[in-house]
Scaffold this active site. Sequence first.
Site, PDB file in Angstrom:
ATOM      1  N   VAL A  26       0.913  -1.146   0.000  1.00  0.00           N
ATOM      2  CA  VAL A  26       0.000   0.000   0.000  1.00  0.00           C
ATOM      3  C   VAL A  26       0.955   1.199   0.000  1.00  0.00           C
ATOM      4  O   VAL A  26       1.422   1.627   1.045  1.00  0.00           O
ATOM      5  CB  VAL A  26      -0.946  -0.016   1.215  1.00  0.00           C
ATOM      6  CG1 VAL A  26      -1.844   1.214   1.209  1.00  0.00           C
ATOM      7  CG2 VAL A  26      -1.780  -1.292   1.223  1.00  0.00           C
ATOM      8  N   PRO A  27       1.293   1.681  -1.205  1.00  0.00           N
ATOM      9  CA  PRO A  27       2.478   2.531  -1.411  1.00  0.00           C
ATOM     10  C   PRO A  27       2.357   3.968  -0.906  1.00  0.00           C
ATOM     11  O   PRO A  27       2.314   4.931  -1.669  1.00  0.00           O
ATOM     12  CB  PRO A  27       2.683   2.479  -2.923  1.00  0.00           C
ATOM     13  CG  PRO A  27       1.307   2.273  -3.463  1.00  0.00           C
ATOM     14  CD  PRO A  27       0.595   1.407  -2.450  1.00  0.00           C
ATOM     15  N   CYS A  28       2.372   4.087   0.410  1.00  0.00           N
ATOM     16  CA  CYS A  28       2.324   5.410   1.028  1.00  0.00           C
ATOM     17  C   CYS A  28       3.559   6.240   0.670  1.00  0.00           C
ATOM     18  O   CYS A  28       3.519   7.467   0.749  1.00  0.00           O
ATOM     19  CB  CYS A  28       2.167   5.287   2.538  1.00  0.00           C
ATOM     20  SG  CYS A  28       3.315   4.154   3.321  1.00  0.00           S
ATOM     21  N   HIS A  29       4.625   5.578   0.222  1.00  0.00           N
ATOM     22  CA  HIS A  29       5.839   6.305  -0.159  1.00  0.00           C
ATOM     23  C   HIS A  29       5.639   7.159  -1.417  1.00  0.00           C
ATOM     24  O   HIS A  29       6.424   8.051  -1.671  1.00  0.00           O
ATOM     25  CB  HIS A  29       7.021   5.339  -0.357  1.00  0.00           C
ATOM     26  CG  HIS A  29       6.814   4.313  -1.423  1.00  0.00           C
ATOM     27  ND1 HIS A  29       6.141   3.132  -1.190  1.00  0.00           N
ATOM     28  CD2 HIS A  29       7.186   4.292  -2.727  1.00  0.00           C
ATOM     29  CE1 HIS A  29       6.120   2.419  -2.303  1.00  0.00           C
ATOM     30  NE2 HIS A  29       6.746   3.104  -3.250  1.00  0.00           N
TER      31      HIS A  29
END
Length: 174
Positions: free
Chosen positions: A141-144
């Site tokens: 879950v690519p919060c980056h």
Amino acid sequence: MATARTPQTFNLDRLTTPIGTALLVTDDGGVLRALDWDDYEGRMLELLRLHYGPVTLRDGRAPAEMRKALSDYFKGDLDRLTDVTWRVAGTPFQQKVWHALPKIRPGTTMSYGALAAKLKVPNAMRAVGHANGSNPISVVVPCHRLIGANGSLVKYGGGLERKRWLLRHEGVEI
């Protein structure tokens, strides 16, 4: 009157990556419930507690397909993250943010404000940031991929150096 939540038991596995040892927390069905870094294990445990109540982790191998998908991602096959099944408890707003994050394609970024606007809550930039910071499933879950409006990296629960590495790995010029 508050009622006590039933304690949850999850499996904990470790995966060596180019940016440190990833902690993979899965349920008995093999679904990813958390991914964090061994040097941030305390933060991960707190997020699990906030989302699920009392949590016990036992040593247990993550599914081979999940481990392979994550290893392939770190070797450069960026689309493999979509093969990882994940689930996380959270508020309806957090769920909305977390389900929007994988729609930001590898190699691209979006500002907190732009995501808020996309979710049709243009004044909720801070709430988007808070939900992003409460995401227990790093990388998948690519919060980056969320950055500041001025292009700055802002924050990342696993450390800014990891965020920088992940974005460069995905082809983002920083």
